[in-house]
Design a protein around this motif. Structure first.
Motif, PDB file in Angstrom:
ATOM      1  N   GLY A   1       0.814  -1.214   0.000  1.00  0.00           N
ATOM      2  CA  GLY A   1       0.000   0.000   0.000  1.00  0.00           C
ATOM      3  C   GLY A   1       0.839   1.252   0.000  1.00  0.00           C
ATOM      4  N   ASP A   2       0.227   2.328  -0.458  1.00  0.00           N
ATOM      5  CA  ASP A   2       0.917   3.614  -0.559  1.00  0.00           C
ATOM      6  C   ASP A   2       1.541   4.059   0.754  1.00  0.00           C
ATOM      7  OD1 ASP A   2       1.022   4.507  -3.127  1.00  0.00           O
ATOM      8  OD2 ASP A   2      -0.369   6.163  -2.839  1.00  0.00           O
ATOM      9  N   VAL A   3       0.846   3.803   1.854  1.00  0.00           N
ATOM     10  CA  VAL A   3       1.336   4.247   3.162  1.00  0.00           C
ATOM     11  C   VAL A   3       2.609   3.490   3.537  1.00  0.00           C
ATOM     12  CG1 VAL A   3       0.772   4.386   5.607  1.00  0.00           C
ATOM     13  CG2 VAL A   3      -0.930   5.019   3.901  1.00  0.00           C
ATOM     14  N   GLY A   4       2.615   2.184   3.338  1.00  0.00           N
ATOM     15  CA  GLY A   4       3.814   1.394   3.616  1.00  0.00           C
ATOM     16  C   GLY A   4       4.963   1.766   2.703  1.00  0.00           C
ATOM     17  N   PHE A   5       4.647   2.011   1.429  1.00  0.00           N
ATOM     18  CA  PHE A   5       5.683   2.416   0.477  1.00  0.00           C
ATOM     19  C   PHE A   5       6.283   3.759   0.893  1.00  0.00           C
ATOM     20  CE2 PHE A   5       2.860   0.272  -2.978  1.00  0.00           C
ATOM     21  CZ  PHE A   5       3.177  -0.979  -2.487  1.00  0.00           C
ATOM     22  N   MET A   6       5.408   4.691   1.265  1.00  0.00           N
ATOM     23  CA  MET A   6       5.867   6.028   1.673  1.00  0.00           C
ATOM     24  C   MET A   6       6.756   5.923   2.916  1.00  0.00           C
ATOM     25  SD  MET A   6       5.660   9.386   1.005  1.00  0.00           S
ATOM     26  CE  MET A   6       4.179   9.718   0.081  1.00  0.00           C
ATOM     27  N   ARG A   7       6.347   5.094   3.880  1.00  0.00           N
ATOM     28  CA  ARG A   7       7.145   4.919   5.103  1.00  0.00           C
ATOM     29  C   ARG A   7       8.550   4.439   4.757  1.00  0.00           C
ATOM     30  NH1 ARG A   7       5.563   4.652  10.136  1.00  0.00           N
ATOM     31  NH2 ARG A   7       3.403   4.221   9.564  1.00  0.00           N
ATOM     32  N   GLU A   8       8.650   3.452   3.892  1.00  0.00           N
ATOM     33  CA  GLU A   8       9.955   2.904   3.519  1.00  0.00           C
ATOM     34  C   GLU A   8      10.825   3.953   2.820  1.00  0.00           C
ATOM     35  OE1 GLU A   8      11.794  -0.333   0.417  1.00  0.00           O
ATOM     36  OE2 GLU A   8       9.912  -0.861   1.418  1.00  0.00           O
ATOM     37  N   VAL A   9      10.259   4.675   1.868  1.00  0.00           N
ATOM     38  CA  VAL A   9      11.024   5.673   1.113  1.00  0.00           C
ATOM     39  C   VAL A   9      11.490   6.803   2.034  1.00  0.00           C
ATOM     40  CG1 VAL A   9      10.816   7.448  -0.666  1.00  0.00           C
ATOM     41  CG2 VAL A   9      10.034   5.122  -1.122  1.00  0.00           C
ATOM     42  N   LEU A  10      10.594   7.301   2.874  1.00  0.00           N
ATOM     43  CA  LEU A  10      10.975   8.391   3.784  1.00  0.00           C
ATOM     44  C   LEU A  10      12.038   7.937   4.782  1.00  0.00           C
ATOM     45  CD1 LEU A  10       7.517  10.050   4.476  1.00  0.00           C
ATOM     46  CD2 LEU A  10       9.329  10.848   2.943  1.00  0.00           C
ATOM     47  N   ARG A  11      11.890   6.740   5.306  1.00  0.00           N
ATOM     48  CA  ARG A  11      12.889   6.226   6.249  1.00  0.00           C
ATOM     49  C   ARG A  11      14.251   6.132   5.575  1.00  0.00           C
ATOM     50  NH1 ARG A  11      10.641   1.461   8.941  1.00  0.00           N
ATOM     51  NH2 ARG A  11       9.731   2.991  10.317  1.00  0.00           N
ATOM     52  N   ARG A  12      14.295   5.628   4.360  1.00  0.00           N
ATOM     53  CA  ARG A  12      15.569   5.514   3.642  1.00  0.00           C
ATOM     54  C   ARG A  12      16.162   6.884   3.355  1.00  0.00           C
ATOM     55  NH1 ARG A  12      13.876   1.533  -1.071  1.00  0.00           N
ATOM     56  NH2 ARG A  12      15.803   2.309  -1.992  1.00  0.00           N
ATOM     57  N   ARG A  13      15.331   7.848   2.949  1.00  0.00           N
ATOM     58  CA  ARG A  13      15.829   9.196   2.642  1.00  0.00           C
ATOM     59  C   ARG A  13      16.347   9.902   3.884  1.00  0.00           C
ATOM     60  NH1 ARG A  13      18.693  13.067   1.791  1.00  0.00           N
ATOM     61  NH2 ARG A  13      17.820  15.132   1.528  1.00  0.00           N
ATOM     62  N   PHE A  14      15.557   9.935   4.941  1.00  0.00           N
ATOM     63  CA  PHE A  14      15.931  10.705   6.125  1.00  0.00           C
ATOM     64  C   PHE A  14      17.056  10.054   6.914  1.00  0.00           C
ATOM     65  CE2 PHE A  14      11.361  12.382   5.994  1.00  0.00           C
ATOM     66  CZ  PHE A  14      11.716  13.369   5.107  1.00  0.00           C
ATOM     67  N   ALA A  15      17.230   8.750   6.787  1.00  0.00           N
ATOM     68  CA  ALA A  15      18.339   8.072   7.462  1.00  0.00           C
ATOM     69  C   ALA A  15      19.675   8.528   6.875  1.00  0.00           C
ATOM     70  CB  ALA A  15      18.193   6.557   7.349  1.00  0.00           C
ATOM     71  N   ARG A  16      19.671   9.025   5.644  1.00  0.00           N
ATOM     72  CA  ARG A  16      20.908   9.456   4.979  1.00  0.00           C
ATOM     73  C   ARG A  16      21.255  10.917   5.220  1.00  0.00           C
ATOM     74  NH1 ARG A  16      21.193   6.312  -0.744  1.00  0.00           N
ATOM     75  NH2 ARG A  16      20.716   4.277   0.103  1.00  0.00           N
ATOM     76  N   LEU A  17      20.465  11.629   5.970  1.00  0.00           N
ATOM     77  CA  LEU A  17      20.748  13.050   6.193  1.00  0.00           C
ATOM     78  C   LEU A  17      22.055  13.273   6.945  1.00  0.00           C
ATOM     79  CD1 LEU A  17      17.281  14.649   6.975  1.00  0.00           C
ATOM     80  CD2 LEU A  17      18.674  14.893   4.930  1.00  0.00           C
ATOM     81  N   ASP A  18      22.485  12.322   7.757  1.00  0.00           N
ATOM     82  CA  ASP A  18      23.740  12.474   8.483  1.00  0.00           C
ATOM     83  C   ASP A  18      24.942  12.452   7.541  1.00  0.00           C
ATOM     84  OD1 ASP A  18      22.423  12.654  10.916  1.00  0.00           O
ATOM     85  OD2 ASP A  18      22.501  10.490  11.255  1.00  0.00           O
ATOM     86  N   GLU A  19      24.803  11.752   6.400  1.00  0.00           N
ATOM     87  CA  GLU A  19      25.898  11.659   5.434  1.00  0.00           C
ATOM     88  C   GLU A  19      26.118  12.983   4.702  1.00  0.00           C
ATOM     89  OE1 GLU A  19      24.914   8.448   2.811  1.00  0.00           O
ATOM     90  OE2 GLU A  19      24.610   7.050   4.477  1.00  0.00           O
ATOM     91  N   ALA A  20      25.036  13.735   4.493  1.00  0.00           N
ATOM     92  CA  ALA A  20      25.120  15.012   3.781  1.00  0.00           C
ATOM     93  C   ALA A  20      24.201  16.017   4.458  1.00  0.00           C
ATOM     94  CB  ALA A  20      24.742  14.826   2.319  1.00  0.00           C
ATOM     95  N   PRO A  21      24.615  16.558   5.619  1.00  0.00           N
ATOM     96  CA  PRO A  21      23.732  17.456   6.362  1.00  0.00           C
ATOM     97  C   PRO A  21      23.363  18.722   5.598  1.00  0.00           C
ATOM     98  CG  PRO A  21      25.911  17.349   7.381  1.00  0.00           C
ATOM     99  CD  PRO A  21      25.892  16.349   6.270  1.00  0.00           C
ATOM    100  N   GLY A  22      24.140  19.119   4.615  1.00  0.00           N
ATOM    101  CA  GLY A  22      23.819  20.295   3.812  1.00  0.00           C
ATOM    102  C   GLY A  22      22.636  20.067   2.880  1.00  0.00           C
ATOM    103  N   ASP A  23      22.256  18.811   2.719  1.00  0.00           N
ATOM    104  CA  ASP A  23      21.135  18.464   1.844  1.00  0.00           C
ATOM    105  C   ASP A  23      19.826  18.298   2.609  1.00  0.00           C
ATOM    106  OD1 ASP A  23      22.762  18.508  -0.356  1.00  0.00           O
ATOM    107  OD2 ASP A  23      23.045  16.341  -0.430  1.00  0.00           O
ATOM    108  N   ALA A  24      19.778  18.766   3.837  1.00  0.00           N
ATOM    109  CA  ALA A  24      18.550  18.643   4.627  1.00  0.00           C
ATOM    110  C   ALA A  24      17.478  19.565   4.059  1.00  0.00           C
ATOM    111  CB  ALA A  24      18.821  18.987   6.087  1.00  0.00           C
ATOM    112  N   PRO A  25      16.270  19.055   3.901  1.00  0.00           N
ATOM    113  CA  PRO A  25      15.203  19.903   3.348  1.00  0.00           C
ATOM    114  C   PRO A  25      14.689  20.902   4.371  1.00  0.00           C
ATOM    115  CG  PRO A  25      14.339  17.751   3.928  1.00  0.00           C
ATOM    116  CD  PRO A  25      15.824  17.690   4.155  1.00  0.00           C
TER     117      PRO A  25
END
Length: 178
Positions: free
Chosen positions: A56-80
């Motif tokens: 479902g869309d909700v589960g898909f969204m959760r996975e994508v957001l978790r993967r994206r936001f988990a990487r913010l530590d690698e490139a803190p200048g790319d934080a939205p």
């Protein structure tokens, strides 16, 4: 956009997320980035959903957001400065959960498309574009998790958010077809 959403200042980097699937087959997600109101195509990303969070869309969204936001530590200048989600309250609830679990304080907004409701009796009714933001702003009913914003159809901030949502959708569908 800042005025429309009640943000303290204009968001410089805005990331917009959308999901695409065909009968739950090969689900994918997309992230488009606009900086200072213009597309930053080098930063756009696609995500092949691994179905770690359920269907479902909700589960898909959760996975994508978790993967994206988990990487913010690698490139803190790319934080939205703002995250826009294609969808409504369910997608916003997922984003609130994911950002809270990862300890991120990112302004969030869900943008639900306008639609025409078909009534069994009487004329069809047009529901305008709707924005949903997390509660905490004034005018929210006691216990309500989100605040709904019904902007004027000609609002420039709304038009920018709609353009971003449409680009995220187009980008996701293109990736899904590939």
């Amino acid at each position: 956009v800042a005025e429309l959403l009640g943000l303290p200042g204009p968001p410089r980097r805005i990331e917009t997320f959308d999901m695409s699937q065909f009968q739950a087959a090969e689900p994918v997600g997309s992230m488009v980035v606009f900086v200072d109101g213009r597309p930053e195509k080098r930063a756009w990303r696609t995500f092949a959903v691994r179905l770690e969070e359920g269907p479902g869309d909700v589960g898909f969204m959760r996975e994508v957001l978790r993967r994206r936001f988990a990487r913010l530590d690698e490139a803190p200048g790319d934080a939205p400065d703002l995250v826009v989600l294609d969808g409504g309250e369910a997608q916003l609830a997922v984003a609130v959960d994911v950002t809270a679990a990862l300890g991120r304080a990112i302004p969030l907004v869900a943008l639900a498309k306008s639609r025409v409701t078909d009534r069994a009796f009487g004329p069809a009714e047009r529901v305008p574009e709707r924005l949903f933001v997390p509660a905490g702003a004034t005018g929210v009913a006691e216990g309500a998790p989100f605040r709904r914003i019904l902007p004027d159809a000609h609002d420039a901030g709304l038009h920018l958010l709609m353009r971003m949502r449409d680009e995220a959708h187009r980008f996701a569908v293109s990736f899904h077809r590939k």
